[in-house]
Motif scaffolding. Structure first.
Motif, PDB file in Angstrom:
ATOM      1  N   THR A  11       0.866  -1.178   0.000  1.00 30.94           N
ATOM      2  CA  THR A  11       0.000   0.000   0.000  1.00 30.94           C
ATOM      3  C   THR A  11       0.900   1.225   0.000  1.00 30.94           C
ATOM      4  OG1 THR A  11      -1.692  -1.162   1.284  1.00 30.94           O
ATOM      5  CG2 THR A  11      -1.813   1.239   1.220  1.00 30.94           C
ATOM      6  N   CYS A  12       0.689   2.125  -0.935  1.00 30.70           N
ATOM      7  CA  CYS A  12       1.538   3.312  -1.043  1.00 30.70           C
ATOM      8  C   CYS A  12       0.844   4.522  -0.442  1.00 30.70           C
ATOM      9  CB  CYS A  12       1.900   3.589  -2.506  1.00 30.70           C
ATOM     10  SG  CYS A  12       2.909   2.298  -3.272  1.00 30.70           S
ATOM     11  N   TYR A  13       1.659   5.426   0.051  1.00 33.72           N
ATOM     12  CA  TYR A  13       1.160   6.674   0.617  1.00 33.72           C
ATOM     13  C   TYR A  13       1.977   7.829   0.039  1.00 33.72           C
ATOM     14  CZ  TYR A  13      -1.033   3.639   4.084  1.00 33.72           C
ATOM     15  OH  TYR A  13      -1.772   2.662   4.705  1.00 33.72           O
ATOM     16  N   VAL A  14       1.284   8.910  -0.239  1.00 33.18           N
ATOM     17  CA  VAL A  14       1.932  10.118  -0.746  1.00 33.18           C
ATOM     18  C   VAL A  14       1.529  11.290   0.151  1.00 33.18           C
ATOM     19  CG1 VAL A  14       2.032  11.781  -2.638  1.00 33.18           C
ATOM     20  CG2 VAL A  14       2.116   9.339  -3.126  1.00 33.18           C
ATOM     21  N   GLY A  15       2.516  12.064   0.583  1.00 31.57           N
ATOM     22  CA  GLY A  15       2.257  13.260   1.359  1.00 31.57           C
ATOM     23  C   GLY A  15       2.323  14.485   0.470  1.00 31.57           C
ATOM     24  N   THR A  16       1.364  15.376   0.616  1.00 27.19           N
ATOM     25  CA  THR A  16       1.329  16.586  -0.193  1.00 27.19           C
ATOM     26  C   THR A  16       1.245  17.819   0.692  1.00 27.19           C
ATOM     27  OG1 THR A  16      -1.099  16.575  -0.386  1.00 27.19           O
ATOM     28  CG2 THR A  16       0.153  15.373  -2.068  1.00 27.19           C
ATOM     29  N   ILE A  17       1.824  18.913   0.215  1.00 29.01           N
ATOM     30  CA  ILE A  17       1.703  20.223   0.852  1.00 29.01           C
ATOM     31  C   ILE A  17       1.208  21.190  -0.207  1.00 29.01           C
ATOM     32  CG2 ILE A  17       2.939  22.124   1.971  1.00 29.01           C
ATOM     33  CD1 ILE A  17       4.845  20.114   3.165  1.00 29.01           C
ATOM     34  N   ASN A  18       0.045  21.763   0.035  1.00 22.22           N
ATOM     35  CA  ASN A  18      -0.602  22.650  -0.948  1.00 22.22           C
ATOM     36  C   ASN A  18      -0.769  21.953  -2.295  1.00 22.22           C
ATOM     37  OD1 ASN A  18      -0.690  24.777   0.942  1.00 22.22           O
ATOM     38  ND2 ASN A  18       1.362  25.454   0.363  1.00 22.22           N
ATOM     39  N   GLY A  19      -1.085  20.656  -2.230  1.00 32.05           N
ATOM     40  CA  GLY A  19      -1.319  19.892  -3.439  1.00 32.05           C
ATOM     41  C   GLY A  19      -0.069  19.392  -4.134  1.00 32.05           C
ATOM     42  N   GLU A  20       1.097  19.727  -3.635  1.00 29.62           N
ATOM     43  CA  GLU A  20       2.358  19.316  -4.259  1.00 29.62           C
ATOM     44  C   GLU A  20       2.889  18.038  -3.595  1.00 29.62           C
ATOM     45  OE1 GLU A  20       6.993  20.880  -4.709  1.00 29.62           O
ATOM     46  OE2 GLU A  20       5.420  22.242  -3.983  1.00 29.62           O
TER      47      GLU A  20
ATOM     48  N   GLU B 254       3.567  -8.366  11.368  1.00 29.24           N
ATOM     49  CA  GLU B 254       3.925  -6.958  11.435  1.00 29.24           C
ATOM     50  C   GLU B 254       3.997  -6.391  10.029  1.00 29.24           C
ATOM     51  OE1 GLU B 254       7.727  -6.334  13.236  1.00 29.24           O
ATOM     52  OE2 GLU B 254       8.732  -7.809  11.991  1.00 29.24           O
ATOM     53  N   ALA B 255       3.994  -5.075   9.945  1.00 22.92           N
ATOM     54  CA  ALA B 255       4.117  -4.406   8.659  1.00 22.92           C
ATOM     55  C   ALA B 255       5.581  -4.089   8.382  1.00 22.92           C
ATOM     56  CB  ALA B 255       3.287  -3.125   8.653  1.00 22.92           C
ATOM     57  N   ARG B 256       5.876  -3.833   7.122  1.00 19.59           N
ATOM     58  CA  ARG B 256       7.229  -3.458   6.727  1.00 19.59           C
ATOM     59  C   ARG B 256       7.140  -2.257   5.801  1.00 19.59           C
ATOM     60  NH1 ARG B 256      10.744  -4.953   2.408  1.00 19.59           N
ATOM     61  NH2 ARG B 256      12.932  -4.656   2.968  1.00 19.59           N
ATOM     62  N   ALA B 257       7.730  -1.156   6.232  1.00 17.24           N
ATOM     63  CA  ALA B 257       7.703   0.086   5.455  1.00 17.24           C
ATOM     64  C   ALA B 257       8.994   0.229   4.664  1.00 17.24           C
ATOM     65  CB  ALA B 257       7.510   1.290   6.371  1.00 17.24           C
ATOM     66  N   CYS B 258       8.876   0.776   3.477  1.00 18.68           N
ATOM     67  CA  CYS B 258      10.040   0.935   2.609  1.00 18.68           C
ATOM     68  C   CYS B 258       9.756   2.048   1.598  1.00 18.68           C
ATOM     69  CB  CYS B 258      10.332  -0.380   1.895  1.00 18.68           C
ATOM     70  SG  CYS B 258      11.991  -0.472   1.171  1.00 18.68           S
ATOM     71  N   ARG B 259      10.765   2.370   0.787  1.00 16.68           N
ATOM     72  CA  ARG B 259      10.664   3.385  -0.265  1.00 16.68           C
ATOM     73  C   ARG B 259      10.240   4.747   0.295  1.00 16.68           C
ATOM     74  NH1 ARG B 259      11.962  -1.068  -1.401  1.00 16.68           N
ATOM     75  NH2 ARG B 259      11.790  -2.120  -3.419  1.00 16.68           N
ATOM     76  N   LEU B 260      10.854   5.135   1.399  1.00 18.01           N
ATOM     77  CA  LEU B 260      10.612   6.475   1.932  1.00 18.01           C
ATOM     78  C   LEU B 260      11.468   7.474   1.158  1.00 18.01           C
ATOM     79  CD1 LEU B 260       9.443   8.438   4.033  1.00 18.01           C
ATOM     80  CD2 LEU B 260      11.397   7.888   5.499  1.00 18.01           C
ATOM     81  N   VAL B 261      10.831   8.432   0.520  1.00 23.14           N
ATOM     82  CA  VAL B 261      11.524   9.457  -0.255  1.00 23.14           C
ATOM     83  C   VAL B 261      10.891  10.805   0.038  1.00 23.14           C
ATOM     84  CG1 VAL B 261      12.206  10.258  -2.546  1.00 23.14           C
ATOM     85  CG2 VAL B 261      12.014   7.804  -2.116  1.00 23.14           C
ATOM     86  N   VAL B 262      11.721  11.804   0.271  1.00 19.71           N
ATOM     87  CA  VAL B 262      11.266  13.188   0.392  1.00 19.71           C
ATOM     88  C   VAL B 262      11.902  13.971  -0.750  1.00 19.71           C
ATOM     89  CG1 VAL B 262      11.233  15.269   1.821  1.00 19.71           C
ATOM     90  CG2 VAL B 262      11.039  13.013   2.894  1.00 19.71           C
TER      91      VAL B 262
ATOM     92  N   ALA C 237       6.376  13.650  -0.359  1.00 16.97           N
ATOM     93  CA  ALA C 237       6.926  12.470   0.316  1.00 16.97           C
ATOM     94  C   ALA C 237       6.196  11.217  -0.151  1.00 16.97           C
ATOM     95  CB  ALA C 237       6.818  12.615   1.828  1.00 16.97           C
ATOM     96  N   HIS C 238       6.904  10.084  -0.100  1.00 14.07           N
ATOM     97  CA  HIS C 238       6.349   8.801  -0.545  1.00 14.07           C
ATOM     98  C   HIS C 238       6.783   7.704   0.407  1.00 14.07           C
ATOM     99  CE1 HIS C 238       6.182   4.991  -2.785  1.00 14.07           C
ATOM    100  NE2 HIS C 238       5.212   5.548  -3.501  1.00 14.07           N
ATOM    101  N   LEU C 239       5.880   6.736   0.639  1.00 14.06           N
ATOM    102  CA  LEU C 239       6.197   5.559   1.451  1.00 14.06           C
ATOM    103  C   LEU C 239       5.331   4.397   0.992  1.00 14.06           C
ATOM    104  CD1 LEU C 239       7.810   4.560   4.017  1.00 14.06           C
ATOM    105  CD2 LEU C 239       5.687   4.921   5.286  1.00 14.06           C
ATOM    106  N   ALA C 240       5.923   3.199   0.973  1.00 17.06           N
ATOM    107  CA  ALA C 240       5.191   1.974   0.672  1.00 17.06           C
ATOM    108  C   ALA C 240       5.213   1.082   1.903  1.00 17.06           C
ATOM    109  CB  ALA C 240       5.810   1.249  -0.527  1.00 17.06           C
ATOM    110  N   VAL C 241       4.084   0.421   2.189  1.00 20.05           N
ATOM    111  CA  VAL C 241       3.968  -0.452   3.357  1.00 20.05           C
ATOM    112  C   VAL C 241       3.375  -1.781   2.917  1.00 20.05           C
ATOM    113  CG1 VAL C 241       3.082  -0.727   5.698  1.00 20.05           C
ATOM    114  CG2 VAL C 241       3.579   1.566   4.825  1.00 20.05           C
ATOM    115  N   SER C 242       4.053  -2.858   3.264  1.00 14.24           N
ATOM    116  CA  SER C 242       3.562  -4.199   3.001  1.00 14.24           C
ATOM    117  C   SER C 242       3.552  -4.969   4.326  1.00 14.24           C
ATOM    118  CB  SER C 242       4.444  -4.897   1.962  1.00 14.24           C
ATOM    119  OG  SER C 242       3.877  -6.136   1.588  1.00 14.24           O
ATOM    120  N   THR C 243       3.317  -6.258   4.275  1.00 13.93           N
ATOM    121  CA  THR C 243       3.265  -7.056   5.504  1.00 13.93           C
ATOM    122  C   THR C 243       4.204  -8.244   5.403  1.00 13.93           C
ATOM    123  OG1 THR C 243       1.403  -8.350   4.649  1.00 13.93           O
ATOM    124  CG2 THR C 243       0.884  -6.416   5.987  1.00 13.93           C
TER     125      THR C 243
END
Length: 375
Positions: free
Chosen positions: A234-243, A258-266, A246-252
């Motif tokens: 499952t991927c997540y994207v963080g936005t500020i004023n629509g821009e 437990e979950a495992r988070a990866c691909r954190l990019v700012v 940040a990005h993160l992917a979470v699997s299990t």
């Protein structure tokens, strides 16, 4: 401190010079004088700013306060080697990350091939590592995009205050003042000196969206590893004023233990603002509460080789370190597994195996107060 600036050049009398004098009623452009009172003696401050329009005497004032910081950079050496060559590796990478230059590929390039924004932050990282008692920085943030300038100013102020040194920043932009939160400001446009003015840093409203891999191509060039996408993530994207920032992917892990988070990019222009840790913690806390597609509360495991990120995770009481490996798996063992898998599928063997590297991988688990720490 009384500052007196008096500069003189030749009074030219060429045709064009005389015509300018006549058209604009100017007697001469040969003299420039400026007087300023800066009560900055003592060690009760760390960051001062001289701000004002171009040509108003900022550089001349700064030169009377101290020597301008103008480091020379070797053309055939990556910045990770050029910064504090006799210092500790961890201190250099921490400084680069702290001022917002967390893009690892940029560390391996010479200064002269970096972008303006990267050069700006590399110079700040070098200044932080050298940590002189007094530094005067001319054209602070003048040659970079205003977004990078504001975020970079805030990141520099935070890390510079840890050094104990004094820095005088000369800039023609007023938009960085709220981010720097300086101890004093002298405005050459008005001649006013202001000390101890409390400034509130503008808030950043981060919105988090659950999505798939569609946004990953925007972030992938800034990730320090080139690996296949995580399976069933499952991927997540963080936005500020629509821009997207940040990005993160979470699997299990198998068995939903437990979950495992990866691909954190700012994104580079937002590095140093503290966005990454807030983004990561918010998602991991949601998974801890069961706010995921499995509706199951799960702790989150996170691995990184980035020394700056690892240091931030160690400082955060919500994380505990559970592993630290200095090298990867045995490459021949991995190759044997690939060969066996290829034979079972009846296809030709592909790849030579993963592992064998000396990449330090550090593992952390997101914990809460009622969860026992891992041994």
């Amino acid at each position: 401190m009384k500052i007196r600036v008096s500069q003189r050049c030749s009074d030219f009398d060429s045709y064009r010079a005389e015509r300018v004098k006549s058209l604009f009623n100017v007697d001469s452009g040969a003299n420039f004088q400026l007087e300023a009172e800066l009560p900055i003696e003592g060690d009760d401050w760390q960051i001062g700013v001289i701000v004002g329009p171009s040509g108003s005497g900022k550089t001349s004032i700064g030169a009377q306060i101290g020597q301008l910081y103008k480091p020379t950079w070797p053309a055939s050496m990556p910045i990770v080697d050029a910064i504090a060559p006799g210092g500790e590796f961890a201190d250099v990478t921490a400084a680069l990350s702290a001022v917002g230059l967390g893009s690892v590929p940029a560390w391996l390039r010479p200064f002269n091939v970096l972008s303006n924004g990267e050069q700006f932050r590399a110079t700040l990282a070098r200044l932080v590592c050298e940590a002189p008692a007094l530094a005067v920085v001319d054209e602070f943030s003048s040659v970079v995009d205003r977004q990078i300038a504001r975020i970079g100013a805030g990141a520099f102020a935070k890390v510079w205050r840890r050094t104990g040194g004094q820095a005088v920043l000369l800039s023609c932009h007023y938009d960085i003042l709220d981010w720097l939160q300086p101890d004093w400001v002298f405005d050459t446009a008005t001649g006013q000196f202001q000390r101890g003015s409390l400034r509130r840093r503008p808030p950043l409203e981060l919105e988090i969206h659950q999505t798939d891999w569609r946004y990953w191509p925007l972030f992938e060039p800034h990730h320090y590893l080139k690996l296949p996408r995580m399976i069933a993530a499952t991927c997540y994207v963080g936005t500020i004023n629509g821009e997207p920032v940040a990005h993160l992917a979470v699997s299990t892990r198998p068995g939903l233990v437990e979950a495992r988070a990866c691909r954190l990019v700012v994104m580079p222009e937002w590095q140093g603002a503290g966005v990454g840790m807030r983004f990561l913690n918010a998602i991991c806390d949601a998974w801890r509460r069961g706010e995921n597609r499995y509706n199951t509360p799960l702790p989150t495991l996170f691995h990184t080789s980035h020394p700056g990120l690892a240091a931030s995770l160690r400082r955060d009481r919500r994380w505990t370190q559970v592993s630290a490996r200095l090298f990867g798996e045995h490459k021949m063992r991995c190759r044997g597994a690939l060969r066996k898998s290829a034979a079972a599928k009846g296809v030709a063997e592909s790849g030579s195996g993963y592992g064998g590297h000396l990449r330090s991988v550090q593992g952390f688990r997101y914990l809460v107060d009622d969860t026992p720490c891992a041994s």
